[in-house]
Design a protein around this motif. Structure first.
Motif: not given
Length: 483
Positions: A408-410, A398-401, A330-333
């Motif tokens: 479009x995520x902070x 994923x955090x690298x993205x 599950x990757x909500x961002x």
């Protein structure tokens, strides 16, 4: 001490060691813990399950299947989405209409239809930084043209490699194209545009695609799969890929030992004896069989309890390990209906051959159902990778993205890995010199050696349809050895 004396003492030491090695003592087993069969099958994946059904049901041959997992199916991995009636296939995706595939599905009344993949918006990112790459993928027309050229090549030599390498030529007659580094071959034959599709489907060449021998790419992406891609004839079961193996287990149940591992083995020309241990109750069972059929990949770790001799060690020890994981996360961002492909920067602007020029690759693709932010994870590496390390690569990638501003995520992105399965393996020696020194002939000379027969993805192309087709050729020879 003279050289001759040292040699004699060495031989005596080897003889004493062999004599001192403990033999399996049948008196340690109750009668109920001794099983006698014609064939003991190691592994209940695609090859082992298929072989068990064919031997027992079609050839009246008694069998026992030894499988360490708690299910049959090998690389078939099905995730049941909680609180829904949905299942996701995150392992094997589809099948070719090749060899006995359709008949095998129909045998178990498994309905199937055409395979269709989800149409996703692709984001190509730098595997090191997570930043968007200025990479232009081949057009559909260019990919198709590249695959057609590849088809002409693999068609020319198909009889040498399928089903299996029984007819592979002697070292002095190996086609020169097989020995070429694949990068050189691809440029010369103008198949570069086919490379992204080839590596996406097969996973071949992590870290060094361009220096692999062309034969190894043929082994990963041969005639049947190339035709399947071009003709769009892949199929998939309508319920789940696991259904076939669930029904096969129901049929074979009395002759299957799930959750069981090999503890000790004795093999010679007269038969085999195998001690297995149940994970459930730790009880040990002695299996006595006329022949044994090995189906998992032959890594040194897997073969530890399989008493290899010098001939087997010479063939299997030089193989190269590979690490592959598939899963659901599950990757909500990441926006739904999106595929994120991690690539080395060397692919810019359109260097398709550089697509695997990195120590690992990662792909994240939306699976559905809508609103759940579920993604299929595919991770391959040319270095040792544990489950926990694989999870770290996925979550940190994923955090690298996020950190690179690609999404479009902070803030942090809470990655929740729902399922993860290892599809590790070993590859033939990568140097062309091994082929020129008769590697294939040495490998196939092991068939029948010490009452042991071999099948599975390490002996042919790795797709289930190819494995089933090759297994039939092994069973034909195994049955003759039983007569």
């Amino acid at each position: 001490m003279s050289r001759m004396q040292a040699s004699v003492l060495g031989l005596l030491a080897l003889a004493c060691a062999k004599f001192a090695r403990a033999k399996i003592d049948e008196s340690n087993f109750d009668a109920a813990r001794i099983i006698e069969r014609d064939v003991a099958i190691i592994g209940g994946g695609a090859a082992g399950t298929y072989a068990a059904v064919r031997l027992r049901e079609d050839f009246n041959t008694s069998i026992i299947v030894i499988e360490p997992k708690n299910r049959l199916g090998g690389h078939v991995d099905t995730y049941e989405v909680p609180e829904t009636n949905t299942t996701l296939e995150y392992g094997v995706q589809s099948y070719m209409q090749y060899g006995p595939t359709v008949d095998f599905f129909e045998r178990f009344s498994v309905e199937f239809g055409s395979f269709t993949s989800r149409r996703l918006a692709t984001i190509n990112v730098d595997v090191g930084t997570g930043k968007t790459l200025d990479y232009t993928s081949p057009t559909l027309n260019d990919t198709t043209e590249g695959l057609k050229k590849w088809l002409q090549f693999v068609e020319k030599y198909d009889s040498l490699v399928e089903p299996g390498f029984w007819n592979f030529p002697s070292p002095d007659k190996i086609p020169a194209e097989f020995l070429m580094p694949f990068g050189e071959f691809a440029r010369e034959h103008k198949v570069e545009a086919a490379v992204p599709r080839i590596v996406t489907i097969s996973g071949v060449g992590v870290g060094d695609l361009q220096i692999l021998s062309t034969l190894q790419v043929v082994q990963a992406f041969g005639l049947a799969v190339t035709k399947g891609v071009l003709e769009g004839t892949f199929i998939q079961p309508k319920v789940s890929n696991s259904l076939l193996y669930q029904r096969a287990y129901k049929l074979l149940k009395d002759d299957v030992r799930l959750g069981s591992t090999i503890q000790e083995t004795e093999r010679d020309s007269t038969g085999v004896r195998i001690v297995i241990q149940s994970e459930k109750d730790q009880a040990k069972t002695l299996i006595k069989a006329k022949k044994v059929l090995w189906t998992p990949y032959p890594s040194q770790d897997n073969l530890k309890p399989f008493d290899q001799d010098a001939k087997e060690l010479q063939v299997f020890k030089p193989w190269t390990p590979e690490w592959d994981y598939v899963g659901v996360a599950s990757i909500p961002c990441i926006p739904e209906n999106t595929s994120v492909q991690y690539m080395p920067r060397a692919v810019e602007p359109s260097n398709h051959l550089a697509i695997r020029d990195y120590a690992y690759f990662l792909s994240l693709g939306t699976t559905g159902p809508s609103g759940l932010n579920l993604f299929r994870v595919m991770l391959g590496a040319n270095f040792s990778l544990t489950y926990e390390e694989a999870k770290v690569i996925v979550t940190s990638s994923v955090q690298k993205l996020v950190q690179a501003g690609t999404l479009n995520h902070t803030g942090d992105c809470e990655v929740d890995i729902k399922a993860l399965s290892a599809h590790n393996g070993v590859l033939w020696p990568r140097e062309s010199e091994a082929l020129e020194q008769g590697f294939v002939q040495k490998l196939y000379s092991l068939q029948g050696h010490r009452s042991t027969w071999w099948t599975g993805r390490s002996w042919c192309e790795e797709y289930s349809s190819n494995v089933w087709t090759f297994t039939d050729t092994v069973l034909e020879r195994l049955l003759k050895s039983l007569a």
